[in-house]
Design a protein around this motif. Structure first.
Motif, PDB file in Angstrom:
ATOM      1  N   PRO A 165      12.343 122.908 -42.986  1.00 26.31           N
ATOM      2  CA  PRO A 165      12.281 121.442 -43.007  1.00 26.31           C
ATOM      3  C   PRO A 165      12.398 120.842 -41.619  1.00 26.31           C
ATOM      4  O   PRO A 165      13.157 121.318 -40.776  1.00 26.31           O
ATOM      5  CB  PRO A 165      13.481 121.054 -43.884  1.00 26.31           C
ATOM      6  N   ALA A 166      11.599 119.811 -41.377  1.00 25.54           N
ATOM      7  CA  ALA A 166      11.627 119.142 -40.081  1.00 25.54           C
ATOM      8  C   ALA A 166      12.922 118.370 -39.922  1.00 25.54           C
ATOM      9  O   ALA A 166      13.610 118.049 -40.897  1.00 25.54           O
ATOM     10  CB  ALA A 166      10.434 118.195 -39.972  1.00 25.54           C
ATOM     11  N   ALA A 167      13.260 118.081 -38.656  1.00 23.53           N
ATOM     12  CA  ALA A 167      14.481 117.344 -38.364  1.00 23.53           C
ATOM     13  C   ALA A 167      14.459 115.999 -39.066  1.00 23.53           C
ATOM     14  O   ALA A 167      13.476 115.260 -38.988  1.00 23.53           O
ATOM     15  CB  ALA A 167      14.628 117.161 -36.853  1.00 23.53           C
ATOM     16  N   ARG A 170      14.753 114.981 -45.659  1.00 22.93           N
ATOM     17  CA  ARG A 170      15.744 115.043 -46.740  1.00 22.93           C
ATOM     18  C   ARG A 170      15.214 115.981 -47.827  1.00 22.93           C
ATOM     19  O   ARG A 170      14.379 115.598 -48.646  1.00 22.93           O
ATOM     20  CB  ARG A 170      15.994 113.643 -47.289  1.00 22.93           C
ATOM     21  N   VAL A 171      15.714 117.195 -47.808  1.00 21.10           N
ATOM     22  CA  VAL A 171      15.208 118.239 -48.697  1.00 21.10           C
ATOM     23  C   VAL A 171      16.038 118.281 -49.981  1.00 21.10           C
ATOM     24  O   VAL A 171      17.259 118.167 -49.948  1.00 21.10           O
ATOM     25  CB  VAL A 171      15.257 119.612 -48.005  1.00 21.10           C
ATOM     26  N   GLU A 172      15.373 118.408 -51.080  1.00 16.89           N
ATOM     27  CA  GLU A 172      16.032 118.600 -52.361  1.00 16.89           C
ATOM     28  C   GLU A 172      15.459 119.840 -53.028  1.00 16.89           C
ATOM     29  O   GLU A 172      14.285 120.162 -52.856  1.00 16.89           O
ATOM     30  CB  GLU A 172      15.831 117.391 -53.280  1.00 16.89           C
ATOM     31  N   LYS A 173      16.312 120.512 -53.765  1.00 11.28           N
ATOM     32  CA  LYS A 173      15.871 121.712 -54.475  1.00 11.28           C
ATOM     33  C   LYS A 173      16.376 121.627 -55.908  1.00 11.28           C
ATOM     34  O   LYS A 173      17.567 121.442 -56.144  1.00 11.28           O
ATOM     35  CB  LYS A 173      16.417 122.965 -53.787  1.00 11.28           C
ATOM     36  N   ARG A 174      15.475 121.723 -56.846  1.00  7.62           N
ATOM     37  CA  ARG A 174      15.840 121.635 -58.256  1.00  7.62           C
ATOM     38  C   ARG A 174      15.708 123.014 -58.901  1.00  7.62           C
ATOM     39  O   ARG A 174      14.625 123.625 -58.866  1.00  7.62           O
ATOM     40  CB  ARG A 174      14.942 120.630 -58.978  1.00  7.62           C
ATOM     41  N   VAL A 175      16.781 123.508 -59.474  1.00 10.30           N
ATOM     42  CA  VAL A 175      16.764 124.794 -60.175  1.00 10.30           C
ATOM     43  C   VAL A 175      17.398 124.585 -61.546  1.00 10.30           C
ATOM     44  O   VAL A 175      18.304 123.761 -61.708  1.00 10.30           O
ATOM     45  CB  VAL A 175      17.533 125.881 -59.393  1.00 10.30           C
ATOM     46  N   PRO A 176      16.926 125.307 -62.544  1.00 14.44           N
ATOM     47  CA  PRO A 176      17.500 125.148 -63.887  1.00 14.44           C
ATOM     48  C   PRO A 176      18.935 125.658 -63.930  1.00 14.44           C
ATOM     49  O   PRO A 176      19.268 126.655 -63.281  1.00 14.44           O
ATOM     50  CB  PRO A 176      16.572 125.986 -64.772  1.00 14.44           C
TER      51      PRO A 176
END
Length: 402
Positions: A165-167, A170-176
């Motif tokens: 991810p670039a500076a 805002r990264v989000e990660k969705r996992v079950p």
């Protein structure tokens, strides 16, 4: 010879399970009794092993699929691995070429990792049969990816796909949510909604237990074949004695009935990668300190390895949880239904205490007892906790039964 691989036979308390991870893919060589798939239930993760030498011919239930007790989840080709594997290995690349989709040459576990990390299967070197991409191939690719980046790329070269991810992004990660985590969440909410939960606190001077442990720990370990003397066994024995004196704390509520248990089965909360599990020590009144420590060590080891069984966690009349191992100074434990009480241990911390008119620095621990006020009166809960405090501050009382 083809053999049906079935899900394990679930106990009556478990309705179904979920395929968690396929450790072997079609065409991969498998030895007899080698782990091939994990089935996750509401309580534990069950392992399914290969019935013989051979390979998986077909996976019927992929990762994330729900399975019932004894349901067929795969077809296994037993016999000569070298003869069985090529057919499955050739089928996957042919299917991938026909569909023009590189992901078709990756197994379910590998595809899951590829999707989670936004990777193109065609860029991951496959070491499986016929160039099939395995879960290990993806993990190795992710591990070695930074090193694989060229030190000095040609200016005219096309910029590679950037997955870092670039500076400021805002990264989000969705996992079950795992089945076990979902069940834990559901039970914790139900415990708070369905019980009149209250918590009483006290503190205990751990110096007597610490001195006793320091004096005898080497002899204890030598006498009991390497079993180490910890603090938990003292709490289990103290709780056992207190439960005998206050039967209401050892009881459970079943509808409109109160069930008084004439035995003490104490659950010990164990933190694992999959979530909190509570294996049960059976008949603790008949166990010595070495037996308690050995059983708890075994629970911890099997919990980390994912090998705790459903039978290990069924039942229980009382629970002890130790947040102190993580540094918790004080907390409010939540009931483990249908039990009506739970004891929370915490961090041992030196504090100035007034003793006979003098200030003395002592190793103190806060204790918390959460209980169901529908079943247990405040007087009994407080006296129960004071009993544990008295027994720990004078351990000889546990031996003398006074």
């Amino acid at each position: 010879m083809s053999i049906e691989i079935k899900a394990p036979t679930f106990p009556e308390s478990v309705a179904d399970g979920t395929v968690a991870t396929w450790h072997k893919q079609p065409g991969e060589a498998v030895s007899r009794d080698e782990l091939i798939v994990d089935i996750e239930t509401d309580k534990v993760v069950l392992e399914v092993v290969a019935p013989a030498d051979g390979s998986i011919a077909e996976i019927i239930k992929g990762e994330g699929d729900t399975v019932l007790s004894d349901e067929v989840i795969a077809i296994f080709a037993a016999g000569d691995v070298a003869a069985a594997a090529p057919a499955a290995a050739e089928a996957a690349p042919a299917e991938a070429a026909a569909e023009g989709d590189a992901d078709a040459a990756a197994g379910p576990a590998a595809r899951k990792l590829l999707d989670e990390n936004n990777l193109d299967a065609s860029k991951v070197p496959g070491t499986g049969k016929g160039g099939r991409v395995t879960k290990e191939d993806v993990l190795n690719y992710l591990k070695n990816k930074p090193a694989a980046a060229p030190a000095a790329a040609a200016p005219a070269a096309a910029a590679p796909a950037v997955e870092v991810p670039a500076a400021g992004e805002r990264v989000e990660k969705r996992v079950p949510m795992t089945r076990l985590r979902a069940t834990i969440a559901k039970r914790l909410v139900e415990a708070q909604q369905n019980a009149a939960m209250l918590t009483t606190y006290n503190e205990v001077n751990m110096k007597p237990v610490m001195e006793l442990r320091k004096q005898y720990k080497d002899l204890f370990e030598k006498t009991h074949n390497g079993t180490r003397l910890g603090f938990m066994s003292f709490f289990v024995k103290a709780a056992t004695e207190a439960l005998k004196r206050f039967p209401a704390v050892n009881a459970s509520i079943d509808g409109n009935d109160i069930v008084y248990h004439g035995y003490q089965d104490i659950g010990v909360a164990v933190s694992t990668d999959r979530g909190l599990m509570v294996p049960v020590l059976r008949d603790t009144d008949g166990m010595n300190l070495a037996g308690v420590e050995s059983a708890i060590a075994d629970f911890g080891k099997r919990g980390r390895e994912g090998k705790l069984g459903i039978d290990d966690m069924q039942g229980g009349t009382f629970t002890i949880t130790n947040g102190g191992v993580f540094g918790s100074l004080m907390s409010t434990p939540i009931l483990n239904p249908p039990q009506t009480a739970i004891l929370g241990m915490h961090k041992i911390q030196e504090r100035p205490m007034a003793v006979n008119g003098e200030v003395v620095v002592l190793p103190m621990m806060y204790l918390a007892l959460s209980y169901d006020h529908r079943m247990i009166d405040g007087k009994d809960a407080v006296q129960f906790l004071v009993t544990i405090k008295d027994l720990l501050e004078d351990p000889a009382r546990m031996l003398l039964d006074v």
